[in-house]
Design an enzyme around this catalytic site. Structure first.
Site, PDB file in Angstrom:
ATOM      1  N   ARG A  97      40.090  38.990  42.760  1.00  0.00           N
ATOM      2  CA  ARG A  97      40.321  39.712  41.603  1.00  0.00           C
ATOM      3  C   ARG A  97      39.517  39.090  40.398  1.00  0.00           C
ATOM      4  O   ARG A  97      39.354  39.935  39.418  1.00  0.00           O
ATOM      5  CB  ARG A  97      41.730  39.450  41.303  1.00  0.00           C
ATOM      6  CG  ARG A  97      42.527  39.893  40.101  1.00  0.00           C
ATOM      7  CD  ARG A  97      42.818  41.157  39.973  1.00  0.00           C
ATOM      8  NE  ARG A  97      43.502  41.542  38.802  1.00  0.00           N
ATOM      9  CZ  ARG A  97      43.817  42.911  38.397  1.00  0.00           C
ATOM     10  NH1 ARG A  97      43.627  43.874  39.260  1.00  0.00           N
ATOM     11  NH2 ARG A  97      44.293  43.203  37.550  1.00  0.00           N
ATOM     12  N   ASP A 121      45.370  39.352  45.469  1.00  0.00           N
ATOM     13  CA  ASP A 121      46.734  39.607  46.336  1.00  0.00           C
ATOM     14  C   ASP A 121      47.287  40.973  46.241  1.00  0.00           C
ATOM     15  O   ASP A 121      46.917  41.670  45.057  1.00  0.00           O
ATOM     16  CB  ASP A 121      47.668  38.580  45.535  1.00  0.00           C
ATOM     17  CG  ASP A 121      47.393  37.224  45.890  1.00  0.00           C
ATOM     18  OD1 ASP A 121      46.837  37.084  47.095  1.00  0.00           O
ATOM     19  OD2 ASP A 121      47.709  36.490  45.051  1.00  0.00           O
TER      20      ASP A 121
END
EC number: 2.5.1.7
Length: 436
Positions: A97, A121
């Site tokens: 990310r 995630d």
């Protein structure tokens, strides 16, 4: 696939030194792209997500020197933009990310930036609108290739502007700050995130020659400069790891001293754990948790059941709600956990229920926990870690459980916690890493 095997139910004892903050490290490492001069960063956690980002920087042309463990110097004199458009970069950049924060500094300094849809995630929707709207408001052109899942932003020149952010996104705020520091004129950012990690990013940029006002507030003013210089910076201790060890101490009835926690940057984390009945003492810059046989959840003043929810800083961080939920399973009393930001983050509770926890998952965002008051221990079981924070929460549950547990997919834990098994063994934990 690596697995943790844990023999639970054993109290721990000793001193624990927290790693450098993952979320800060990802930001300040990306910020080194804003200058051609060397930038030295200390206390970098050598965890999977950070190491992947460092490797990405190397592949795009950044010279990286590892001075000693956790201490790196970055020199971004030249950037290979052809590589940034390659399939290899699309594969590498999609692994985490944090790669999204490459955009702001590259756009600011070079006038163009590219990134694949970032990974991370799977905890629910994590929109990027705040980032790209900020770039557009500063004068950039935005393009998204839906077939290739690839973003690009370009600008001949960025110009300062007034930005009212739709949400107080931490990474969005960081990206916009980094884009604005080399823009022409004044940029005002309202509803900015003001977490300590954003403050640290601003402090490092100011050392490099940036002009930023309002650090620590939700209204930032950035005066663009023509160039930035090198600097030295030290990453804060990781508040999420500190909160995780508080929870571990309570669940395992352990006496642990967490060293050099940077108390002034913990916000309401200690008080939130205290509301669960956990004793916490401040000793200088250390945090001491004595051994407790029981801890009792406080009610609200009117006698109603306690609710703990996440909120933008200085509210309680969403990254610790999973820990709070696990700790509550062995408290005396009940608590409602309200995870507002991510609709998939509470789905790991089924694994805790299998271990004997009494939890009612009300909906994707709320769970009610009825504490067992350490009278009925959790049972050891076999689990799979779905994400970083759920993974460490399951590890804490396993450390307190009766019997042996196995946690698969521990790569997810390694992404956020450096050599956690080795550091827990120093405290007396019975945990081993095995290949299965």
């Amino acid at each position: 696939m690596n697995t943790f095997q844990i023999c639970g139910g054993k109290p721990l004892h000793g001193e624990f030194y927290p790693q450098g903050a993952k979320n800060e490290a990802l930001q300040v490492i990306c910020a080194t792209l804003l200058t051609s001069k060397p930038v030295r960063i200390k206390n970098i956690p050598e965890i999977q997500d950070v190491l992947i980002l460092i490797e990405i920087l190397k592949t795009v042309g950044v010279k990286v020197v590892r001075n000693v463990k956790g201490d790196y110097t970055f020199c971004s004199e030249k950037i290979d933009f052809e590589f940034l458009k390659s399939k290899e970069f699309r594969k590498n950049g999609a692994q985490l990310r944090g790669s999204i924060m490459l955009l702001g500094p590259l756009l600011s300094r070079f006038g163009e930036a590219y990134i694949p849809v970032p990974g991370g995630d799977k905890i629910g929707r994590r929109r990027l609108d705040t980032h790209f709207k900020g770039f557009i408001d500063l004068g950039a052109q935005f393009k998204y290739d839906d077939e290739e899942k690839f973003y690009s932003v370009k600008a001949k020149k960025l110009n300062g502007n007034y930005l009212l952010l739709e949400e107080a996104s931490v990474t969005g705020t960081a990206n916009i700050i980094m884009a604005a520091v080399l823009a022409e004129g004044k940029t005002q950012i309202y509803n900015a995130a003001c977490e300590p990690y954003i403050q640290q990013l601003c402090k490092m940029l100011i050392k490099m020659g940036a002009k930023i006002e309002g650090v620590g507030s939700n209204f930032l003013t950035v005066y663009g400069v023509s160039e930035l210089n090198g600097a030295e910076h030290t990453v804060l201790p990781d508040m999420i790891e500190i909160g995780s060890i508080i929870g571990l101490a309570a669940m395992t009835k352990s006496e642990i001293t967490i060293k050099e926690v940077s108390w002034e940057n913990l916000g309401n984390i200690p008080d939130t754990f205290r509301r669960l009945g956990i004793l916490i003492e401040k000793k200088g810059d250390d945090l001491y948790i004595p051994s407790q046989e029981h801890y009792k959840i406080q009610n609200f003043i009117d006698g109603s059941i306690l609710t703990i929810s996440d909120a933008p800083w200085p509210g309680f961080t969403p990254d610790l709600l999973s820990i709070i939920l696990v700790v509550a399973t062995q408290a005396k009393g009940s608590v409602l956990i309200h995870q507002k930001m991510f609709e998939s983050r509470l789905f790991f509770v089924d694994k805790l229920i299998d271990m004997g926890a009494q939890i009612i998952l009300c909906d994707p965002h709320r769970a009610t926990v009825i504490g067992l008051n350490h009278e009925i221990p959790l049972r050891g079981t076999v689990m799979t870690s779905p994400d970083i924070r759920a993974g460490i929460s399951l590890l804490i549950a396993a450390m307190s459980a009766k019997g042996t547990s196995r946690i698969h997919n521990i790569f997810q834990i390694d992404r956020g916690y450096e050599n956690i098994d080795e550091r827990l063994r120093v405290l007396g934990a019975d945990i081993v890493r095995i290949d299965v």
